[in-house]
Motif scaffolding. Sequence first.
Motif, PDB file in Angstrom:
ATOM      1  N   THR A 246       0.826  -1.204   0.000  1.00  0.00           N
ATOM      2  CA  THR A 246       0.000   0.000   0.000  1.00  0.00           C
ATOM      3  C   THR A 246       0.861   1.255   0.000  1.00  0.00           C
ATOM      4  O   THR A 246       0.500   2.274  -0.611  1.00  0.00           O
ATOM      5  N   GLU A 250       0.412   4.205  -2.745  1.00  0.00           N
ATOM      6  CA  GLU A 250       0.246   5.603  -2.358  1.00  0.00           C
ATOM      7  C   GLU A 250       1.345   6.473  -2.989  1.00  0.00           C
ATOM      8  O   GLU A 250       1.064   7.548  -3.540  1.00  0.00           O
ATOM      9  N   GLU A 254       0.865   9.453  -6.015  1.00  0.00           N
ATOM     10  CA  GLU A 254       1.233  10.845  -5.813  1.00  0.00           C
ATOM     11  C   GLU A 254       2.346  11.322  -6.742  1.00  0.00           C
ATOM     12  O   GLU A 254       2.367  12.489  -7.140  1.00  0.00           O
ATOM     13  N   GLU A 292      -9.170  -2.343  -1.068  1.00  0.00           N
ATOM     14  CA  GLU A 292      -9.671  -2.015   0.272  1.00  0.00           C
ATOM     15  C   GLU A 292      -8.567  -1.408   1.138  1.00  0.00           C
ATOM     16  O   GLU A 292      -8.822  -0.469   1.909  1.00  0.00           O
ATOM     17  N   ILE A 295      -8.042   2.219  -0.008  1.00  0.00           N
ATOM     18  CA  ILE A 295      -9.153   3.065   0.432  1.00  0.00           C
ATOM     19  C   ILE A 295      -9.035   3.339   1.929  1.00  0.00           C
ATOM     20  O   ILE A 295      -9.252   4.470   2.392  1.00  0.00           O
ATOM     21  N   ALA A 296      -8.671   2.311   2.695  1.00  0.00           N
ATOM     22  CA  ALA A 296      -8.490   2.494   4.132  1.00  0.00           C
ATOM     23  C   ALA A 296      -7.364   3.480   4.440  1.00  0.00           C
ATOM     24  O   ALA A 296      -7.385   4.169   5.460  1.00  0.00           O
ATOM     25  N   ARG A 297      -6.386   3.576   3.547  1.00  0.00           N
ATOM     26  CA  ARG A 297      -5.290   4.528   3.698  1.00  0.00           C
ATOM     27  C   ARG A 297      -5.761   5.961   3.415  1.00  0.00           C
ATOM     28  O   ARG A 297      -5.054   6.920   3.703  1.00  0.00           O
ATOM     29  N   GLY A 298      -6.951   6.098   2.847  1.00  0.00           N
ATOM     30  CA  GLY A 298      -7.483   7.416   2.545  1.00  0.00           C
ATOM     31  C   GLY A 298      -7.373   7.817   1.094  1.00  0.00           C
ATOM     32  O   GLY A 298      -7.647   8.965   0.737  1.00  0.00           O
ATOM     33  N   LEU A 299      -6.989   6.877   0.216  1.00  0.00           N
ATOM     34  CA  LEU A 299      -6.841   7.189  -1.198  1.00  0.00           C
ATOM     35  C   LEU A 299      -8.182   7.105  -1.911  1.00  0.00           C
ATOM     36  O   LEU A 299      -9.009   6.236  -1.610  1.00  0.00           O
ATOM     37  N   ASP A 300      -8.377   7.976  -2.861  1.00  0.00           N
ATOM     38  CA  ASP A 300      -9.574   7.971  -3.699  1.00  0.00           C
ATOM     39  C   ASP A 300      -9.442   6.852  -4.719  1.00  0.00           C
ATOM     40  O   ASP A 300      -8.456   6.775  -5.454  1.00  0.00           O
ATOM     41  N   ASN A 548       4.731   6.246   5.420  1.00  0.00           N
ATOM     42  CA  ASN A 548       5.014   5.637   4.125  1.00  0.00           C
ATOM     43  C   ASN A 548       6.521   5.435   4.015  1.00  0.00           C
ATOM     44  O   ASN A 548       7.308   6.370   4.230  1.00  0.00           O
TER      45      ASN A 548
END
Length: 583
Positions: A246, A250, A254, A292, A295-300, A548
Amino acid sequence: MSRRTPSPPPAARPRSPRRRAGSGAGWRDDPAGLRDWRARYDAQPPSDGAAGPDRHLPPPATLSGLPVDPLYTPSTVAAGDYADGVGYPGSFPFTRGAYPSMYRGRMFTMRQFAGFGTAAATNRRYRFLLEQGQDGLSVAFDLPTLMGRDSDDPLADGEVGRCGVAVDSVEDMATLFDGIDLGQVTTSMTINAPAPILLAMYLVVAERQGVPPERIGGTLQNDMLKEFIAQKEWVVPPAASLRLVTDVVEFCTERLPRWHPISISGYHIREAGSTAVEELALTLADGFTYVEAAIARGLDVDRFAPRLSFFFNAHIDFFEEIAKYRAARRIWARHLRDRYHARAERSLRLRFHAQTAGCSLTAQQVANNITRTAVEALAAILGGAQSLHTNAMDEVWALPTEEAAQIALRTQQILAYETGVTTTIDPLGGSFFLEDLTNRMEAAAEVLLDEIGDRGGVLACIESGFLQRRIADSAFRTQAEQDRGERLTVGVNAFTAATDAPPPVLRIDPMAEREQRARLAELRRRRDRGELQRALEGLHCQAGAGANLMPPILDCVRALATVGDVVGVLQEVFGTYREASVL
């Protein structure tokens, strides 16, 4: 090449005199004719199997065990809405292809997997493949690198450079791509447990070349769930491994807009012995788990999902493989839309790389493997693969010779440019058999996906051994069928030859290991120990803090940390893992 092959003008495409609008959707069975065929079929006496070619008739089922009827007709395929069930290429549910123009707009990438010995030796092979018309690179790493160990680790004895290229540090990565512009070529790296480290090395080499991040294109396999399920190469436990995956997703979302952070891989699941249905379901289950986690990490979801890619096996059961790819696109699109609320079309579009089945190659009569590979590659193309690797005929013996690698690449080129199979999109779409098989593959995969969910998800199924046990059972059944003569392999248990000389094979010079270790020793002597220690301590701190880890790993790589150096820090923080025995 132009973006899209132009269609002939209407005058050059006369309509068939028997064609009528909507004729495919309007086809109906002729009950009397069907009854007559069935009576004549049933009246034909079956072979007693005692002699003659009929004794080798294959069983009426796919390799996954799905029954195959002797004939498929319009009534076989359930009536339904064409747009929702099958649709058009490049549109939901993507059954017929990921893109509207498919190979009419862009040919699949021919990406041959290569790596052996030292980085310098592999660099020479890459240059050869690029000169032969290959348009993408794919790195095969040796076993110590795959396991997160340096070439001078005692457990690496005898394995350095044997099954791939040895990469201990960014200096090896620089040699590997010497003279190759990383802004012009896309690179796939088959690396998992130490994937963040090897990605960091690649990025530092690009920095040295002056290539900006937005121009760096490629794919990192980075699929740790399938490692615990099938391939068995890990450095930290499952939950920590998922965190590192993850982190890469991420980071790439970015900073690396052209990089695919995961190649969600069914290939190794199939090579471990699964059926096609299990490969399909387990691969997608892994993919949903990664979605999942992100998404739990806050990514769209619509920011990262378009860069997820897949890697499937292209096995020998021709129609089952095509149906598998079509079902995969449909399941992925539906789940991303309905479960994860993706809205961008790019998020729903499953794109995949395929590699022909290594487990279908035989050591006996190796030239037969050229035919097997061609059939498997054709299935991948007709199934809509975005990129393809064709195995060399001698890979069952060793890494491929240069001649065998060239034949494998020529196989792709002949299929692409001589056969006509790429001139129309999804040419088998509408086949009663294929549409029915696609539907049944989809249904069977959904049943297994539901069972995985009921058992607590992929991580829970790994810890309990459920997925490993299921693959082991399938592998046992397949081998038993071959041992009993129910599944035939030409040259192995049927149509054998009295004499069968082994082919010439690529042999890795034992000096390669000694040379690699000498280079590593020199690197250890000349690097700044203070800078290295500060970078490793920073990684340790960030790992414990939940940050990260890509930025501190990049710092370590710039300080000339080795793969083993970084893995050692990760294991200090996260621990190691021992798999429970599966009986």
